[in-house]
Design a protein around this motif. Structure first.
Motif, PDB file in Angstrom:
ATOM      1  N   UNK A 175       0.830  -1.209   0.000  1.00  0.00           N
ATOM      2  CA  UNK A 175       0.000   0.000   0.000  1.00  0.00           C
ATOM      3  C   UNK A 175       0.863   1.256   0.000  1.00  0.00           C
ATOM      4  N   UNK A 176       2.000   1.186   0.672  1.00  0.00           N
ATOM      5  CA  UNK A 176       2.893   2.344   0.682  1.00  0.00           C
ATOM      6  C   UNK A 176       3.451   2.607  -0.723  1.00  0.00           C
ATOM      7  N   UNK A 177       3.831   1.531  -1.407  1.00  0.00           N
ATOM      8  CA  UNK A 177       4.321   1.690  -2.776  1.00  0.00           C
ATOM      9  C   UNK A 177       3.229   2.240  -3.687  1.00  0.00           C
ATOM     10  N   UNK A 178       2.007   1.733  -3.499  1.00  0.00           N
ATOM     11  CA  UNK A 178       0.881   2.192  -4.309  1.00  0.00           C
ATOM     12  C   UNK A 178       0.550   3.654  -4.004  1.00  0.00           C
ATOM     13  N   UNK A 179       0.694   4.022  -2.736  1.00  0.00           N
ATOM     14  CA  UNK A 179       0.436   5.412  -2.345  1.00  0.00           C
ATOM     15  C   UNK A 179       1.416   6.356  -3.039  1.00  0.00           C
ATOM     16  N   UNK A 180       2.669   5.955  -3.097  1.00  0.00           N
ATOM     17  CA  UNK A 180       3.665   6.796  -3.775  1.00  0.00           C
ATOM     18  C   UNK A 180       3.337   6.949  -5.257  1.00  0.00           C
ATOM     19  N   UNK A 181       2.714   5.932  -5.826  1.00  0.00           N
ATOM     20  CA  UNK A 181       2.407   5.960  -7.253  1.00  0.00           C
ATOM     21  C   UNK A 181       1.121   6.723  -7.556  1.00  0.00           C
ATOM     22  N   UNK A 182       0.138   6.666  -6.641  1.00  0.00           N
ATOM     23  CA  UNK A 182      -1.197   7.175  -6.946  1.00  0.00           C
ATOM     24  C   UNK A 182      -1.650   8.347  -6.094  1.00  0.00           C
ATOM     25  N   UNK A 183      -0.815   8.860  -5.219  1.00  0.00           N
ATOM     26  CA  UNK A 183      -1.255   9.978  -4.384  1.00  0.00           C
ATOM     27  C   UNK A 183      -1.204  11.283  -5.171  1.00  0.00           C
TER      28      UNK A 183
ATOM     29  N   UNK B 174       6.909  14.624   0.526  1.00  0.00           N
ATOM     30  CA  UNK B 174       7.158  13.661   1.616  1.00  0.00           C
ATOM     31  C   UNK B 174       6.243  13.859   2.816  1.00  0.00           C
ATOM     32  N   UNK B 175       5.976  15.104   3.166  1.00  0.00           N
ATOM     33  CA  UNK B 175       5.115  15.371   4.312  1.00  0.00           C
ATOM     34  C   UNK B 175       3.688  14.885   4.074  1.00  0.00           C
ATOM     35  N   UNK B 176       3.148  15.173   2.894  1.00  0.00           N
ATOM     36  CA  UNK B 176       1.791  14.738   2.576  1.00  0.00           C
ATOM     37  C   UNK B 176       1.704  13.219   2.462  1.00  0.00           C
ATOM     38  N   UNK B 177       2.741  12.613   1.899  1.00  0.00           N
ATOM     39  CA  UNK B 177       2.771  11.154   1.784  1.00  0.00           C
ATOM     40  C   UNK B 177       2.770  10.505   3.169  1.00  0.00           C
ATOM     41  N   UNK B 178       3.584  11.042   4.066  1.00  0.00           N
ATOM     42  CA  UNK B 178       3.673  10.486   5.417  1.00  0.00           C
ATOM     43  C   UNK B 178       2.344  10.613   6.146  1.00  0.00           C
ATOM     44  N   UNK B 179       1.691  11.756   5.984  1.00  0.00           N
ATOM     45  CA  UNK B 179       0.398  11.963   6.635  1.00  0.00           C
ATOM     46  C   UNK B 179      -0.649  10.987   6.104  1.00  0.00           C
ATOM     47  N   UNK B 180      -0.686  10.797   4.775  1.00  0.00           N
ATOM     48  CA  UNK B 180      -1.660   9.873   4.180  1.00  0.00           C
ATOM     49  C   UNK B 180      -1.383   8.441   4.608  1.00  0.00           C
ATOM     50  N   UNK B 181      -0.105   8.061   4.671  1.00  0.00           N
ATOM     51  CA  UNK B 181       0.227   6.690   5.077  1.00  0.00           C
ATOM     52  C   UNK B 181      -0.149   6.449   6.534  1.00  0.00           C
ATOM     53  N   UNK B 182       0.020   7.458   7.364  1.00  0.00           N
ATOM     54  CA  UNK B 182      -0.408   7.323   8.754  1.00  0.00           C
ATOM     55  C   UNK B 182      -1.903   7.089   8.862  1.00  0.00           C
ATOM     56  N   UNK B 183      -2.690   7.820   8.060  1.00  0.00           N
ATOM     57  CA  UNK B 183      -4.145   7.615   8.069  1.00  0.00           C
ATOM     58  C   UNK B 183      -4.508   6.233   7.541  1.00  0.00           C
ATOM     59  N   UNK B 184      -3.784   5.773   6.521  1.00  0.00           N
ATOM     60  CA  UNK B 184      -4.049   4.453   5.944  1.00  0.00           C
ATOM     61  C   UNK B 184      -3.772   3.340   6.956  1.00  0.00           C
ATOM     62  N   UNK B 185      -2.755   3.530   7.812  1.00  0.00           N
ATOM     63  CA  UNK B 185      -2.362   2.489   8.769  1.00  0.00           C
ATOM     64  C   UNK B 185      -3.287   2.401   9.972  1.00  0.00           C
TER      65      UNK B 185
END
Length: 611
Positions: A251-259, A264-275
């Protein structure tokens, strides 16, 4: 001579004519120069005026062209507005993108005739329409049928058929003006808010979909825990957690591809919500397993140990994943660490409680004729046999508990255990196994001593001690030998010899005493007859006793060895006594008292140990 003179005169005449012509030509050319100079002076004002006229004509042409272009732009703006308000249509994503790009270009170059606010609102609307399409495709890719629990489980990844639609949208969303890249764009702030909302929606949908795929397997694991081997359940839990980690990694790899927001800050925030939902599911399943273990720790202790070992091995991967979350999630509850601590607490409890159960076995007195294996004997062997399968977890928990602290209630204070010194080669696991074995031996010895029928008590002790010794010193799994220290081996061998000696003494010493010569009975034939009678009566009792009390049922080699030793103990003495009494002619009818020959007695003795 006359001819030559005539030719010279002719040439002289021609030369004179040529000179005259040249003079006339020069005069004419001078006249042309004068006239051209006059003409130039006359034309110069006209030329200057014509240049001014040409510049004016050029300006007029440009003005007309601009007017025509503005009229055309107004028509194009209406077309773009209609296209954007309609939203992106299938197969026309590029057309939609081009329209938005034109509007952004108009805003960037500050067109004087442009209604900036209206255009900005139109760009904002276009961004919202694109994010709606993005959310719709993500929702479609985050739904469907999940694998059935118990089937060959694989995480349902994002459908590849949707990527051709989604990837161009994501690529364009990442080019939209944001405050960080286009600070002067009037719609940048609202576009950022729209993209944040879309990215949060993505994280929520993918997190929920991951939970939906994982929870069936997790619930099945808990439901089957009561009927499946605890070690297998613990390993299955580890596999499930590993699958959860793999899911989060994908999901983290997919997030980097489709976010839409790739900083980096927005990616980290979204991954935290996903987890968040994934960690909640992990905590739910682990809590259910822990509650199950707490209900019967002695039954599920190896479930806790196997699960603890699994989480220990996966901890670096977990820490790496959780470190990718945003700062807003840094202070949140760490479900993984808390679960690991809860499991460790159960493991720490399991050691002294198991030892206490073995010790309490000394109070579980059965019938006086029972020679079967005690439950705590069997459970002790099974417990030690399973340790190699979770040895790293056992060692980690024992080290945390402290060497010797498992002997609670024996003057050992928790946290004050004696630590192994450098000179002590035995591991802490060997120390624990030694204490378990010696506690089991002491409990068995206590039960044997309290038996009101020593002969049966000796068989009981021999069977149980032999079972411990056979499975710990001659195990089918060689790894068990690494847990048995020299002192443990000596304790088992010593107590086995003691138990065997007690068995011989209580069951066969009376036989030997019956045919032992008494100096007082040298000439007493009646005493010899009584001894034979006594011997065969005792032999019959031994035979009857061994019909009820089986010796070393699970050790063929051990039974044969004991049979040989019994024969070597009894038969030579019986043969000597019989021959001696026959020589003394103790009876006219010796067969009346010597009911069986030495061979018959040997056969009868060996039959006691045959199955």
């Amino acid at each position: 001579m006359d001819d030559e003179t005539a030719e010279i005169e002719l040439l002289q005449q021609n030369l004179n004519k040529t000179r005259q012509i040249s003079k006339r030509m020069t005069t004419i050319l001078d006249s042309f120069d004068t006239r051209i100079a006059k003409l130039e002076k006359s034309i110069l004002p006209l030329y200057t005026a014509s240049q001014i006229l040409n510049r004016r004509r050029s300006n007029i042409d440009k003005t007309l062209a601009t007017i025509e272009d503005l009229a055309s732009n107004q028509d194009d703006l209406k077309v773009d507005e209609a296209l954007i308000l309609r939203g992106p249509q299938p197969g026309q994503i590029n057309v939609y993108k081009d329209a938005l790009e034109r509007l952004n270009t108009s805003i960037a170059f500050n067109a004087s005739d442009l209604d900036l606010a209206a255009t900005a609102r139109l760009v904002e609307t276009g961004a919202k329409k694109l994010t709606q399409l993005y959310t719709k495709v993500v929702a479609e890719g985050s739904s469907g049928i999940t694998p059935a629990p118990g089937s060959e489980f694989m995480m349902m990844s994002f459908p590849s058929s949707l990527l051709p639609t989604l990837s161009p949208v994501v690529g364009f969303l990442r080019t939209l003006p944001l405050p960080s890249t286009h600070p002067s764009h009037p719609a940048a702030s609202s576009i950022l808010a729209t993209l944040k909302e879309a990215q949060k929606g993505y994280a929520d949908m993918r997190g929920s979909w991951s939970v939906k795929c994982l929870e069936g397997q997790g619930k099945r694991l808990v439901a089957r825990a009561d009927t499946v081997d605890p070690l297998a359940t613990g390993r299955e839990f580890r596999e499930w957690v590993e699958l959860m980690l793999g899911t989060a990694e994908e999901e983290y790899k997919l997030l980097k591809e489709l976010s839409p927001l790739s900083s980096p800050q927005m990616m980290a925030s979204a991954f935290g919500a996903l987890m968040i939902p994934i960690l909640k599911l992990f905590n739910t399943i682990l809590t259910q397993l822990i509650n199950l273990v707490k209900k019967s720790l002695h039954k599920y202790n190896f479930l806790a140990l196997a699960a603890y070992e699994g989480l220990l091995t996966l901890q670096p991967h977990w820490d790496d994943l959780l470190s990718r979350r945003g700062s807003e999630h840094a202070e949140e509850k760490n479900e993984y660490r808390d679960g690991l601590l809860s499991l460790r607490a159960l493991c720490l409890r399991s050691f002294p409680e198991f030892l206490a159960d073995v010790k309490m076995g000394a109070m579980a007195r059965g019938s006086d004729t029972s020679t079967k294996l005690m439950d705590f004997t069997v459970s002790t062997v099974k417990y030690i046999q399973r340790i190699p399968q979770v040895q790293s977890a056992v060692e980690s928990a024992l080290l945390a508990l402290g060497d010797g602290n498992w002997k609670m209630g024996e003057g050992v204070k928790v946290g004050k255990g004696n630590q192994a010194t450098e000179a002590d080669d035995a591991s802490i696991t060997e120390h624990f196994v030694h204490d378990v074995v010696t506690t089991a031996i002491n409990s068995l010895a206590t039960l044997s001593r309290t038996s009101r029928r020593p002969a049966f008590g000796s068989i009981f002790l021999l069977n149980n001690i032999s079972h411990l010794r056979l499975h710990l010193l001659e195990p089918q799994d060689p790894s068990i030998l690494s847990l048995v220290s020299q002192s443990t081996e000596e304790a088992l061998n010593s107590n086995f010899r003691t138990a065997k000696a007690g068995y011989y003494d209580s069951n066969f010493s009376p036989l030997m005493q019956a045919i032992t010569d008494d100096p007082k009975d040298k000439a007493n034939k009646a005493a010899a007859k009584e001894k034979f009678t006594r011997f065969f009566d005792l032999l019959d009792e031994v035979v009857e006793r061994h019909k009820l009390a089986k010796v070393l049922e699970d050790d063929v080699k051990g039974r044969d060895e004991i049979g040989d030793e019994i024969v070597m103990l009894v038969i030579p003495s019986f043969q000597r006594f019989t021959q001696k009494q026959k020589d003394k002619e103790f009876s006219k009818n010796p067969q009346k008292y010597i009911k069986r020959t030495a061979d018959d007695v040997e056969t009868q003795l060996r039959s006691l140990f045959q199955r």
